[in-house]
Design a protein around this motif. Sequence first.
Motif, PDB file in Angstrom:
ATOM      1  N   PHE A   1       0.865  -1.119  -0.117  1.00 16.40           N
ATOM      2  CA  PHE A   1      -0.128  -0.098   0.040  1.00 16.40           C
ATOM      3  C   PHE A   1       0.778   1.196  -0.049  1.00 16.40           C
ATOM      4  O   PHE A   1       2.045   1.220   0.599  1.00 16.40           O
ATOM      5  CB  PHE A   1      -1.123   0.010   1.129  1.00 16.40           C
TER       6      PHE A   1
ATOM      7  N   SER B   1       0.733   3.599   2.174  1.00 17.83           N
ATOM      8  CA  SER B   1       1.004   4.082   3.509  1.00 17.83           C
ATOM      9  C   SER B   1       1.746   2.841   4.294  1.00 17.83           C
ATOM     10  O   SER B   1       1.588   2.922   5.559  1.00 17.83           O
ATOM     11  CB  SER B   1      -0.103   4.646   4.176  1.00 17.83           C
ATOM     12  N   TYR B   2       2.318   1.998   3.484  1.00 17.16           N
ATOM     13  CA  TYR B   2       3.037   0.945   4.180  1.00 17.16           C
ATOM     14  C   TYR B   2       2.212  -0.237   5.047  1.00 17.16           C
ATOM     15  O   TYR B   2       2.254  -1.158   4.703  1.00 17.16           O
ATOM     16  CB  TYR B   2       4.287   1.345   4.973  1.00 17.16           C
ATOM     17  N   ASN B   3       1.761   0.358   5.892  1.00 18.34           N
ATOM     18  CA  ASN B   3       0.902  -0.359   6.646  1.00 18.34           C
ATOM     19  C   ASN B   3       1.548  -1.524   7.489  1.00 18.34           C
ATOM     20  O   ASN B   3       0.947  -2.591   7.557  1.00 18.34           O
ATOM     21  CB  ASN B   3      -0.537  -0.971   5.995  1.00 18.34           C
ATOM     22  N   LEU B   4       2.733  -1.258   7.973  1.00 15.99           N
ATOM     23  CA  LEU B   4       3.392  -2.061   8.797  1.00 15.99           C
ATOM     24  C   LEU B   4       2.499  -2.154   9.946  1.00 15.99           C
ATOM     25  O   LEU B   4       1.882  -1.112  10.352  1.00 15.99           O
ATOM     26  CB  LEU B   4       4.954  -1.913   9.107  1.00 15.99           C
ATOM     27  N   PHE B   5       2.492  -3.322  10.958  1.00 20.02           N
ATOM     28  CA  PHE B   5       2.007  -3.365  12.132  1.00 20.02           C
ATOM     29  C   PHE B   5       2.868  -2.553  13.143  1.00 20.02           C
ATOM     30  O   PHE B   5       4.000  -3.157  13.437  1.00 20.02           O
ATOM     31  CB  PHE B   5       1.621  -4.702  12.550  1.00 20.02           C
ATOM     32  N   PRO B   6       2.747  -1.610  13.683  1.00 19.64           N
ATOM     33  CA  PRO B   6       3.396  -0.796  14.514  1.00 19.64           C
ATOM     34  C   PRO B   6       3.847  -1.454  15.883  1.00 19.64           C
ATOM     35  O   PRO B   6       5.045  -1.153  16.446  1.00 19.64           O
ATOM     36  CB  PRO B   6       2.721   0.394  14.919  1.00 19.64           C
ATOM     37  N   HIS B   7       2.844  -2.416  16.418  1.00 15.52           N
ATOM     38  CA  HIS B   7       3.212  -3.272  17.561  1.00 15.52           C
ATOM     39  C   HIS B   7       4.281  -4.465  17.597  1.00 15.52           C
ATOM     40  O   HIS B   7       4.534  -5.138  18.344  1.00 15.52           O
ATOM     41  CB  HIS B   7       2.046  -3.537  18.180  1.00 15.52           C
TER      42      HIS B   7
ATOM     43  N   GLU C   1       8.540   2.173  13.549  1.00 14.19           N
ATOM     44  CA  GLU C   1       8.549   3.317  13.536  1.00 14.19           C
ATOM     45  C   GLU C   1      10.122   3.946  13.796  1.00 14.19           C
ATOM     46  O   GLU C   1      10.445   5.014  13.530  1.00 14.19           O
ATOM     47  CB  GLU C   1       7.903   4.083  15.012  1.00 14.19           C
ATOM     48  N   GLN C   2      11.043   2.988  13.702  1.00  9.79           N
ATOM     49  CA  GLN C   2      12.595   3.282  13.941  1.00  9.79           C
ATOM     50  C   GLN C   2      13.152   3.293  12.554  1.00  9.79           C
ATOM     51  O   GLN C   2      14.297   3.475  12.243  1.00  9.79           O
ATOM     52  CB  GLN C   2      13.351   2.125  14.831  1.00  9.79           C
ATOM     53  N   LEU C   3      12.260   3.058  11.497  1.00  9.60           N
ATOM     54  CA  LEU C   3      12.779   3.180  10.289  1.00  9.60           C
ATOM     55  C   LEU C   3      12.491   4.169   9.488  1.00  9.60           C
ATOM     56  O   LEU C   3      11.223   4.729   9.528  1.00  9.60           O
ATOM     57  CB  LEU C   3      12.289   1.613   9.281  1.00  9.60           C
TER      58      LEU C   3
ATOM     59  N   GLN D   1      10.628   1.521   5.709  1.00  8.63           N
ATOM     60  CA  GLN D   1       9.297   0.772   5.989  1.00  8.63           C
ATOM     61  C   GLN D   1       8.620   0.200   4.757  1.00  8.63           C
ATOM     62  O   GLN D   1       8.137  -1.061   4.806  1.00  8.63           O
ATOM     63  CB  GLN D   1       8.301   1.804   6.752  1.00  8.63           C
TER      64      GLN D   1
ATOM     65  N   ARG E   1       7.237  -8.291   3.548  1.00  8.01           N
ATOM     66  CA  ARG E   1       6.266  -8.867   4.291  1.00  8.01           C
ATOM     67  C   ARG E   1       5.341  -9.676   3.019  1.00  8.01           C
ATOM     68  O   ARG E   1       4.899 -10.849   3.611  1.00  8.01           O
ATOM     69  CB  ARG E   1       5.638  -7.963   5.152  1.00  8.01           C
ATOM     70  N   SER E   2       5.298  -8.937   2.116  1.00 10.72           N
ATOM     71  CA  SER E   2       4.219  -9.674   1.112  1.00 10.72           C
ATOM     72  C   SER E   2       5.001 -10.725   0.508  1.00 10.72           C
ATOM     73  O   SER E   2       4.494 -11.939   0.163  1.00 10.72           O
ATOM     74  CB  SER E   2       3.794  -8.523   0.113  1.00 10.72           C
TER      75      SER E   2
END
Lengths: 224, 251, 227
Positions: B95, B97-103, B147-149, B154, B161-162
């Motif tokens: 996507f 907006s990357y949409n990595l899972f922040p947790h 958030e560190q990237l 990201q 991830r995909s």
Amino acid sequence: MGGSLNANHLSFLAHGALWTVGLSLIALIGGGLAGFVVALARISPVRAVRILAAGYVQLVQGTPLLVIMFLTFFGLPPLGITVSPLAAASVSLTIYVAAYLGEIWRGCIESVPRQQWEAAEGLALSRTQRMAKVILPQAIRIATPPTVGFMVQIIKNTSLASVVGFVELARAGQIINNALFEPFLIYVIVAVVYFALCYPISRLSRVLEAQRGRGRARLSVETA
Amino acid sequence: MQQNAASGAGSAVVSLREVHKSFGPLKVLDGVTFDVARGEVLTIIGRSGSGKSTALRCIDRFETIDAGQIEVCGHKVHDPGLDLRALRQDVGIVFQSYNLFPHLTIEENIVLAPSSVKRIPKAQARKEARAVLAQVGLEDKLHHYPEQLSGGQQQRAAIARSLAMRPKVMLFDEVTSALDPELTGEVLKVIEALAQDGMTMVMVTHEMGFARSIADRVVFMHRGKVHESGTATILTAPTTPELAQFIGTGL
Amino acid sequence: MRINLDFGAILERWPAFLSGAILTLELAVIATVFGTVIGVLGAIARRSDNPVATRVAALYVETIRNTPLLVQIFLVYFGLASLGVKFPAFTVAAAALTINVGAYTTEIIRAGFDAVPKGQLEAAEGLALSRWQIYWHVVMLPAIEKVYPALTSQFVLLMLASSVTSQISAEELTAVANYIQSDTYRAFETYILVAIAYVVLSLVMRAGFWALGLALFPRRRRLGTPL
């Protein structure tokens, strides 16, 4: 009792305060478990479940806790269900807390960005997996400050258990006052104890809220 | 509108036939038809509001269509009884907006789907996570949180991830639009490498130069229709005035 | 177990319920009006440069928000009595509820004030408006408009909480229910009906606030922003 305020009275009050804490924990756990179910039901894919949960929330949030207390304590025995003051207070508080926490938590779940759902969907996770592994862990962080804040409401609301004769802090104060008739002194003491229980939790909730705000600000700067 | 010689519906990995879709009174897709063959890179270009992102999202069933047919890796996407999770195991989507899972750490982000959807043992999934991260040049960020990237990192992690799901086709939805210009290059390089490896890809993009260099075929969408399509040469020699104007504006 | 419910005997007492409900609404309206006034003053005090005003306001807000309404009501009731002044229960109830809700409105309105962008203040100062003109036109009205939904929910919660004043014999809805159930021995039916009455009252209040919002904030009316 009788005469002037003495150590016995104070220990009676302390005992009541302990029950205030105990009842608060019962309400938090009972209401929390039921509230979690309410929150999930409010966003269920099944329309009927959503409507049912919304109806429950509307009804409870439109009724005073005091009336719920009276209903369970005085209303059930004529129907053949006898309840102790503790049971009536626990059930009433659970019903009440579930509606409010359920709504708070639903809001938190819904405030996890839609794109997180989509990303999880795009990875072929099932609805349960999306909820358990992606959405809830994030929602819990969002939910922590308001949940801690609501614990203050719970503690204060346990004072209403006094109306069904359950001896927590407020009722303990009433009983001592009936013997001593020093209302101002006694209720000030009672109020101070409530304050001592509630204020640290209020502060904690605000600190957590501020931390979250800062975390969010940092995040938005970095991804801007 | 010119229809390019479709390489036969049989070998097409993605195929859209007369797809219609409206949001309320707004018609966003008005009879869209195109195919993507195995190993092909298709880029979709067009103004915002032309329907290009919607078309892409329909392929992975993030939008349901009103009429027409979509077939992806043998899945009938238009069929209400579609096995969504089977489709999404074959299709990877990245996507804007990357949409990595922040947790979750980058590793956990990557391991999540293979281990919980494909039931791949954790140890093996971790090994594969390292491999796909190396593929996007981020093997040292395994234990970082999103958030560190940087944004570019990201987005590369999101691509990894995909990839970890070993999709048969990858969809890219304006994946560089949220990035600063100096970060888009690193993401595009990763995508280019994927193309060279023979990955089938559909990408919606604003990067005209990139589209020209990477695309086997280009689809120009205008007002919900495929207005012009062909090889990347249409970007240098457009036949319709709309595409000429679109390229002229440099968008 | 045989359950036979008889709502008829309770419904016969509707005039008593009605007068209780009216009293409940009166309490709610009084506390809403004066609670808003306290909230505005409290919010101004909390944001003022005067350290005494800020501390007093903060002390008030924290004390009220961290102690139960029931105890506050007892304190006002017995506190006034110990001064040798005998007020009617209704007055005490109205006073206690106002003091209580004022602390919540102070916080809500303060949040509204804080949400007014700095640029708005600078623009107003640039137009040479006086401090109070700025407060009224640029801070107050937009701030209240912004927090209006939170404010009105607080007042609905307050109306429900007013049931607690039955404990000092204010003759509001819950107190009426208490004596009717002890008269009729039909506690279940009584409290079910009273619960429904409260749900209706909260809907009435929400509808009232919605209409009031349309009247107070013409922008909402024009833009159709849901309240």
